[in-house]
Design a protein around this motif. Structure first.
Motif, PDB file in Angstrom:
ATOM      1  N   GLY A   1      -4.260  -5.301  -3.703  1.00  0.00           N
ATOM      2  CA  GLY A   1      -3.469  -4.785  -4.809  1.00  0.00           C
ATOM      3  C   GLY A   1      -2.252  -4.029  -4.323  1.00  0.00           C
ATOM      4  O   GLY A   1      -2.041  -3.829  -3.122  1.00  0.00           O
ATOM      5  N   ILE A   2      -1.449  -3.590  -5.256  1.00  0.00           N
ATOM      6  CA  ILE A   2      -0.216  -2.883  -4.913  1.00  0.00           C
ATOM      7  C   ILE A   2      -0.538  -1.546  -4.261  1.00  0.00           C
ATOM      8  O   ILE A   2      -1.506  -0.874  -4.622  1.00  0.00           O
ATOM      9  CB  ILE A   2       0.657  -2.705  -6.179  1.00  0.00           C
ATOM     10  N   GLN A   3       0.268  -1.172  -3.256  1.00  0.00           N
ATOM     11  CA  GLN A   3       0.106   0.107  -2.568  1.00  0.00           C
ATOM     12  C   GLN A   3       1.248   1.039  -2.961  1.00  0.00           C
ATOM     13  O   GLN A   3       2.397   0.604  -3.104  1.00  0.00           O
ATOM     14  CB  GLN A   3       0.143  -0.090  -1.046  1.00  0.00           C
ATOM     15  N   VAL A   4       0.925   2.312  -3.134  1.00  0.00           N
ATOM     16  CA  VAL A   4       1.915   3.316  -3.514  1.00  0.00           C
ATOM     17  C   VAL A   4       1.845   4.463  -2.510  1.00  0.00           C
ATOM     18  O   VAL A   4       0.770   5.033  -2.307  1.00  0.00           O
ATOM     19  CB  VAL A   4       1.644   3.850  -4.935  1.00  0.00           C
ATOM     20  N   GLU A   5       2.970   4.774  -1.901  1.00  0.00           N
ATOM     21  CA  GLU A   5       3.012   5.880  -0.934  1.00  0.00           C
ATOM     22  C   GLU A   5       4.055   6.889  -1.367  1.00  0.00           C
ATOM     23  O   GLU A   5       5.195   6.535  -1.645  1.00  0.00           O
ATOM     24  CB  GLU A   5       3.364   5.357   0.451  1.00  0.00           C
ATOM     25  N   GLN A   6       3.652   8.156  -1.383  1.00  0.00           N
ATOM     26  CA  GLN A   6       4.567   9.222  -1.764  1.00  0.00           C
ATOM     27  C   GLN A   6       4.816  10.145  -0.583  1.00  0.00           C
ATOM     28  O   GLN A   6       3.927  10.408   0.216  1.00  0.00           O
ATOM     29  CB  GLN A   6       3.998  10.031  -2.929  1.00  0.00           C
ATOM     30  N   SER A   7       6.048  10.632  -0.515  1.00  0.00           N
ATOM     31  CA  SER A   7       6.379  11.576   0.545  1.00  0.00           C
ATOM     32  C   SER A   7       7.385  12.605   0.027  1.00  0.00           C
ATOM     33  O   SER A   7       8.165  12.311  -0.894  1.00  0.00           O
ATOM     34  CB  SER A   7       6.964  10.825   1.752  1.00  0.00           C
ATOM     35  N   PRO A   8       7.384  13.835   0.606  1.00  0.00           N
ATOM     36  CA  PRO A   8       6.362  14.314   1.539  1.00  0.00           C
ATOM     37  C   PRO A   8       5.072  14.638   0.788  1.00  0.00           C
ATOM     38  O   PRO A   8       5.077  14.737  -0.429  1.00  0.00           O
ATOM     39  CB  PRO A   8       7.007  15.594   2.096  1.00  0.00           C
TER      40      PRO A   8
END
Lengths: 110, 114
Positions: free
Chosen positions: A1-8
């Motif tokens: 499935g779709i991946q979501v990455e947040q930073s920082p």
């Protein structure tokens, strides 16, 4: 499935400072939203922004769908901006479930 | 125009009991999502429902958990034989259309299993 990455993952700023929060996603989307979860746990919808730029007071957001990222800008931070900011996305041409990133925890010092 | 209503706000159950969490979507919304949030963590998708239909339950544990959204009345998330690991905040969101429309969240139900 779709991946979501947040930073920082975490950000501590003095009152009055500006900040930029980033959300990267791994697939084309037809739904992207930014939420603020306040210290009492309430989830407030800030922007519905699958593409383009929007502004609401001191907050603005930009999504560049072709490059698979979105940015949330907070200017002149106030202590009430503290909390966790989540990006949530729905993949295009897939089922319609909305997936959340792990969030950016923002703490504004007075 | 009332928002998404969840009840109860807080629920305490002993291990082995059943927990029933309710969610009334915003007026005119026929799509409901349930999410679970553990302390200091993000929201994990559990299930997506339309009226009388489960569309996607890929995030729901296979055992003890079930969800429904009947033609009349609120959506119900049911957890049978609760265990301490079920302690979490459970959030419900609704939208008027599938996929490309904003979600509106309720204030959540905080489940504590003792």
């Amino acid at each position: 499935g779709i991946q979501v990455e947040q930073s920082p993952p975490d950000l501590i700023l003095q009152e009055g400072a500006n900040s930029t929060l980033r959300c990267n996603f791994s697939d084309s989307v037809n739904n992207l939203q930014w939420f603020h979860q306040n210290p009492w746990g309430q989830l407030i919808n800030l922007f519905y922004i699958p593409s383009g730029t929007k502004q609401n007071g001191r907050l603005s957001a930009t999504t560049v769908a072709t490059e698979r990222y979105s940015l949330l800008y907070i200017s002149s931070s106030q202590t009430t901006d503290s909390g966790v900011y989540f990006c949530a996305v729905g993949a295009e041409n897939r089922d319609d479930k909305i997936i959340f990133g792990k969030g950016t925890r923002l703490h504004i010092l007075p | 125009n009332a928002g998404v209503m969840q009840n109860p706000r807080h629920l305490v159950r002993r291990r082995g009991q059943e927990a029933r969490l309710r969610c009334s979507p915003m007026k005119g919304h026929s799509h409901v999502y349930w999410y679970r949030q553990l302390p200091e963590e993000g929201l994990k998708f559990m299930v997506y429902l339309q009226k009388e239909n489960i569309i996607d339950e890929s995030g729901m544990p296979k055992e003890r958990f079930s969800a429904e959204f009947p033609k009349e009345g609120p959506s119900i998330l049911r957890i049978q034989q609760v265990v301490r690991g079920d302690s979490a905040a459970y959030f419900c969101a609704s939208s008027p259309l599938p996929g490309n429309s904003p979600l509106h969240f309720g204030n959540g139900t905080r489940l504590t299993v003792t």
